[in-house]
Design an enzyme around this catalytic site. Sequence first.
Site, short mmCIF file in Angstrom:
data_model
loop_
_atom_site.label_atom_id
_atom_site.label_comp_id
_atom_site.label_asym_id
_atom_site.label_seq_id
_atom_site.Cartn_x
_atom_site.Cartn_y
_atom_site.Cartn_z
N HIS A 9 -3.60 -5.57 1.04
CA HIS A 9 -2.98 -5.90 2.32
C HIS A 9 -3.09 -7.40 2.60
O HIS A 9 -4.08 -7.85 3.19
CB HIS A 9 -3.65 -5.13 3.45
CG HIS A 9 -3.40 -3.67 3.44
ND1 HIS A 9 -2.31 -3.09 4.05
CD2 HIS A 9 -4.10 -2.65 2.88
CE1 HIS A 9 -2.34 -1.78 3.88
NE2 HIS A 9 -3.41 -1.49 3.17
N CYS A 38 0.84 -1.20 0.00
CA CYS A 38 0.00 0.00 0.00
C CYS A 38 0.88 1.25 0.00
O CYS A 38 1.52 1.55 -1.00
CB CYS A 38 -0.97 -0.05 1.17
SG CYS A 38 -2.38 1.08 1.01
N GLU A 43 -1.46 -8.91 4.85
CA GLU A 43 -1.31 -9.08 6.30
C GLU A 43 -2.64 -9.00 7.04
O GLU A 43 -2.71 -9.39 8.21
CB GLU A 43 -0.32 -8.04 6.86
CG GLU A 43 -0.84 -6.62 6.96
CD GLU A 43 -0.74 -5.81 5.68
OE1 GLU A 43 -0.84 -4.57 5.75
OE2 GLU A 43 -0.55 -6.41 4.61
#
Length: 232
Positions: free
Chosen positions: A203, A86, A205
Site C-alpha cells: 500500500h 492489494c 497510499e
Amino acid sequence: MKASVIVFPGSNRDGDVSLALAQAGADVSSLWYTEPELPRGTDLVVLPGGFSYGDYLRCGAIAARAPVMDAVRRHAANGGLVLGICNGFQILCESGLLPGVLMRNKKLKFVCKRQHLKVERADTVFTRRYEKGAVIDVCVAHAEGNYAVADDELQRLEGDGRVAFRYCDAAGNVTEDANFNGSLNAIAGIYSERFNVLGMMPHPENLIDPLTGGTDGRNLFLSLVDGARKAA
C-alpha cells in the site's frame, strides 16, 4: 489528471488512495461498481484495497465480474492507465488484465506491517519519480499476497522487465525472510505488456505524509500525475 477510484462492496482503502491522488494534484472521483461506463475523460482507474464481497470464493473473483470491469478492460485496451492495489491487484489478475493469481501467504496468516520494496525500473509512468534499484518503505496488509504464475509466463514477466517491485530488506537484499508471503521471485507488483496497468500488493497510499510515518509512497502518485501533465 482525472482519476476514477472504483468502489466495490467491501472496499475500505478507496478514501486513502483518493487522498494520495488528490495530494499529488489529481482530480479524483469515486465510481460505484455497478456503473457500466467510466466518467468522460478518465486518465487513470484505481482499484483500491479492501475485502471486496468479503473475499468469498477467491479474493477478487466476484469483483472481477462486476459491471464496471468491462469498462476498465476497454480503458486498458485503449492504453488508459490502471492501478490495482492489494485487493485491486487480486481483481486485476482475476479479470485477466494481469497474469497469475494471489494465493494464501506461505504461513497462512494475515500480515500487517511495514515492508521494504525494491524498485525494479524507474522508466514507467508509475515510477519515474523513483530511481532504479531504490529501496522504499511502504506497508502491507493481506492474507492472500503470495503471487504465483505459470513458469512460461514468469519467464516472460522477467524477460520483458515487467516486474515492478520486489520484497526486500532495508539494504535492498531480496531474501527469503524479506519475501514474507512466499511470492515467486519475491514479486510484489507487475506490469501489463504495454506497461499501462500496474498491480501491486503493498500500500503506497499508507505512506504519503510524515504524520503517518513516512512519504516513500508519495512518488508513485506524483509519477502518475507528472506523466499525465507531460502527455497533455
